[in-house]
Design a protein around this motif. Structure first.
Motif, short mmCIF file in Angstrom:
data_model
loop_
_atom_site.label_atom_id
_atom_site.label_comp_id
_atom_site.label_asym_id
_atom_site.label_seq_id
_atom_site.Cartn_x
_atom_site.Cartn_y
_atom_site.Cartn_z
N ALA A 70 -46.78 -26.57 26.17
CA ALA A 70 -45.54 -26.71 25.39
C ALA A 70 -45.47 -28.10 24.75
CB ALA A 70 -44.33 -26.47 26.28
N VAL A 71 -45.85 -29.14 25.49
CA VAL A 71 -45.82 -30.50 24.95
C VAL A 71 -46.81 -30.63 23.80
CG1 VAL A 71 -46.37 -32.92 25.47
CG2 VAL A 71 -45.04 -31.57 27.09
N LEU A 72 -47.99 -30.07 23.96
CA LEU A 72 -49.00 -30.13 22.90
C LEU A 72 -48.56 -29.34 21.66
CD1 LEU A 72 -52.27 -29.86 25.01
CD2 LEU A 72 -51.37 -31.87 23.83
N ALA A 73 -47.87 -28.23 21.89
CA ALA A 73 -47.35 -27.46 20.75
C ALA A 73 -46.31 -28.29 19.99
CB ALA A 73 -46.72 -26.16 21.25
N TRP A 74 -45.47 -29.03 20.72
CA TRP A 74 -44.49 -29.90 20.07
C TRP A 74 -45.17 -31.02 19.29
CZ3 TRP A 74 -40.32 -30.24 17.70
CH2 TRP A 74 -39.63 -31.44 17.52
N ILE A 75 -46.23 -31.57 19.87
CA ILE A 75 -47.00 -32.60 19.17
C ILE A 75 -47.58 -32.03 17.87
CG2 ILE A 75 -49.16 -33.92 19.28
CD1 ILE A 75 -48.55 -34.42 22.24
N PHE A 76 -48.06 -30.81 17.93
CA PHE A 76 -48.61 -30.14 16.74
C PHE A 76 -47.55 -30.03 15.65
CE2 PHE A 76 -50.19 -26.14 14.61
CZ PHE A 76 -51.37 -26.71 14.11
N VAL A 77 -46.33 -29.67 16.04
CA VAL A 77 -45.22 -29.58 15.09
C VAL A 77 -44.94 -30.94 14.45
CG1 VAL A 77 -42.74 -29.14 14.85
CG2 VAL A 77 -44.16 -27.59 16.22
N LEU A 78 -44.92 -31.99 15.29
CA LEU A 78 -44.65 -33.33 14.77
C LEU A 78 -45.73 -33.78 13.78
CD1 LEU A 78 -43.51 -35.21 18.02
CD2 LEU A 78 -42.07 -34.47 16.10
N LEU A 79 -46.97 -33.48 14.10
CA LEU A 79 -48.07 -33.89 13.24
C LEU A 79 -48.04 -33.17 11.90
CD1 LEU A 79 -51.02 -34.17 15.79
CD2 LEU A 79 -49.69 -36.01 14.76
N LEU A 80 -47.56 -31.95 11.90
CA LEU A 80 -47.43 -31.22 10.64
C LEU A 80 -46.23 -31.73 9.84
CD1 LEU A 80 -48.15 -27.57 11.85
CD2 LEU A 80 -49.63 -29.00 10.45
N ARG A 81 -45.22 -32.17 10.54
CA ARG A 81 -44.00 -32.63 9.88
C ARG A 81 -44.19 -34.02 9.26
NH1 ARG A 81 -38.95 -31.96 13.63
NH2 ARG A 81 -39.65 -29.78 13.35
N THR A 104 -55.89 -39.03 15.29
CA THR A 104 -54.65 -38.49 15.84
C THR A 104 -54.61 -36.97 15.75
OG1 THR A 104 -53.51 -40.53 15.17
CG2 THR A 104 -52.14 -38.64 15.79
N ASP A 105 -54.66 -36.45 14.51
CA ASP A 105 -54.55 -35.01 14.32
C ASP A 105 -55.75 -34.27 14.90
OD1 ASP A 105 -52.32 -34.62 11.69
OD2 ASP A 105 -53.07 -36.57 12.26
N GLY A 106 -56.94 -34.83 14.69
CA GLY A 106 -58.14 -34.17 15.20
C GLY A 106 -58.15 -34.07 16.71
N THR A 107 -57.84 -35.18 17.37
CA THR A 107 -57.84 -35.20 18.83
C THR A 107 -56.79 -34.26 19.40
OG1 THR A 107 -58.66 -37.48 18.94
CG2 THR A 107 -57.47 -36.64 20.86
N MET A 108 -55.56 -34.37 18.90
CA MET A 108 -54.48 -33.54 19.42
C MET A 108 -54.70 -32.06 19.12
SD MET A 108 -52.69 -35.58 21.11
CE MET A 108 -52.44 -37.35 21.27
N GLY A 109 -55.34 -31.78 18.00
CA GLY A 109 -55.65 -30.40 17.66
C GLY A 109 -56.68 -29.80 18.61
N LEU A 110 -57.74 -30.57 18.90
CA LEU A 110 -58.74 -30.10 19.87
C LEU A 110 -58.12 -29.91 21.24
CD1 LEU A 110 -61.82 -32.38 19.01
CD2 LEU A 110 -61.60 -29.92 18.57
N TYR A 111 -57.29 -30.84 21.62
CA TYR A 111 -56.58 -30.80 22.90
C TYR A 111 -55.75 -29.52 23.00
CZ TYR A 111 -54.16 -33.36 26.76
OH TYR A 111 -53.66 -33.81 27.95
#
Length: 279
Positions: A127-138, A150-157
């Motif tokens: 859930a936390v990673l999904a929220w991070i994904f939303v923030l990175l898109l925003r 940032t985006d690459g690492t969190m996306g792989l994660y």
């Protein structure tokens, strides 16, 4: 006011850095290198490659090396002056730190044979990673390096934790003696993989073809197929379902990316050919 903001930024950066160190220590413990039991052998082998039909083969977990390397790079990157005051990093910092601490907590839950506790931990992590994904898109990256680190690492994660969550829940159910309501295990594995594919497709559509989540999610799915075709726990239906899921997620991701790229180009073309450009 500026001093308060500066202190707040520094505190956030330090928290992220400390959390990264904690996560690295956890990874060493989980690998068995620091005296801990390797994850695949802990909890009576509940997370081994042949424990459930959804478990990926061993080499799949090498992706953690890439993820941890990216997380360390992010912890350093967010310390740089150019990133300090950026809104995306201010919003991302504490969720990123939370993900790192949850990662370490998950490893400890397995090490102490608290398999049941690993499920809520990994679900919260997802859930936390999904929220991070939303923030990175925003909030878009400031440059190519920011996008990669940032985006690459969190996306792989995120993509890998999607697969890990499915495998973790399956392992806990099997270890607890869940009989699947009398259904054939192959049916359950296909259903779980269908859910994983649906999540991957949702990420691809919402993220407009972001490649990193798809890359790690498909990496995990392919290794599920390999494990079911070559390991001790064989299952052709599961392997086929994993490969079909991989293909679907890849196709949707590439289609979404192509559509987003075409839309961006069309928008730029419209602006450049408008009245102001032709005057």
């Amino acid at each position: 006011m500026n001093q308060t903001s500066a202190r707040s930024d520094k505190l956030r950066q330090v928290v992220v850095a400390i959390s990264a160190v904690v996560a690295l220590i956890g990874s060493f413990i989980g690998s068995g290198a620091a005296g801990g039991t390797p994850i695949q052998n802990a909890s009576n082998g509940a997370l081994a490659a042949d424990a459930t039909l959804i478990a990926p083969d061993g080499p799949a977990f090498s992706i953690w090396s890439v993820v941890y390397l990216g997380l360390v790079a992010y912890a350093i990157w967010q310390f740089l002056p150019a990133q300090t005051k950026q809104i995306r990093h201010r919003l991302l910092g504490y969720p990123a730190a939370a993900s790192l601490l949850l990662n370490a907590a998950w490893i400890l839950s397995i090490q102490f044979d608290l398999l049941w506790l690993s499920v809520p931990i990994i679900v919260i992590l997802l859930a936390v990673l999904a929220w991070i994904f939303v923030l990175l898109l925003r909030y878009r990256p400031s440059n190519t390096w920011d996008a990669l680190i940032t985006d690459g690492t969190m996306g792989l994660y995120l993509g890998w934790v999607c697969v890990a969550t499915a495998a973790n829940v399956s392992a806990v159910l099997v270890a607890s003696g869940f009989a699947g309501f009398g259904l054939n295990p192959n049916i359950w594995s296909v259903l779980v993989l269908a859910v994983a594919a649906a999540v991957g497709i949702a990420l691809a559509l919402y993220g407009k073809g972001r490649l990193a989540p798809t890359a790690s999610l498909c990496w995990g799915l392919v290794w599920v197929a390999v494990a079911r075709l070559t390991g001790d726990l064989l299952s052709t239906p599961t392997a086929v379902a994993a490969l079909v899921a991989t293909a679907l997620v890849l196709i949707v991701t590439l289609a979404a990316r192509f559509r987003a790229t075409s839309s961006t180009r069309s928008s730029r073309s419209s602006r450049s050919s408008g009245p102001a450009a032709t005057a």
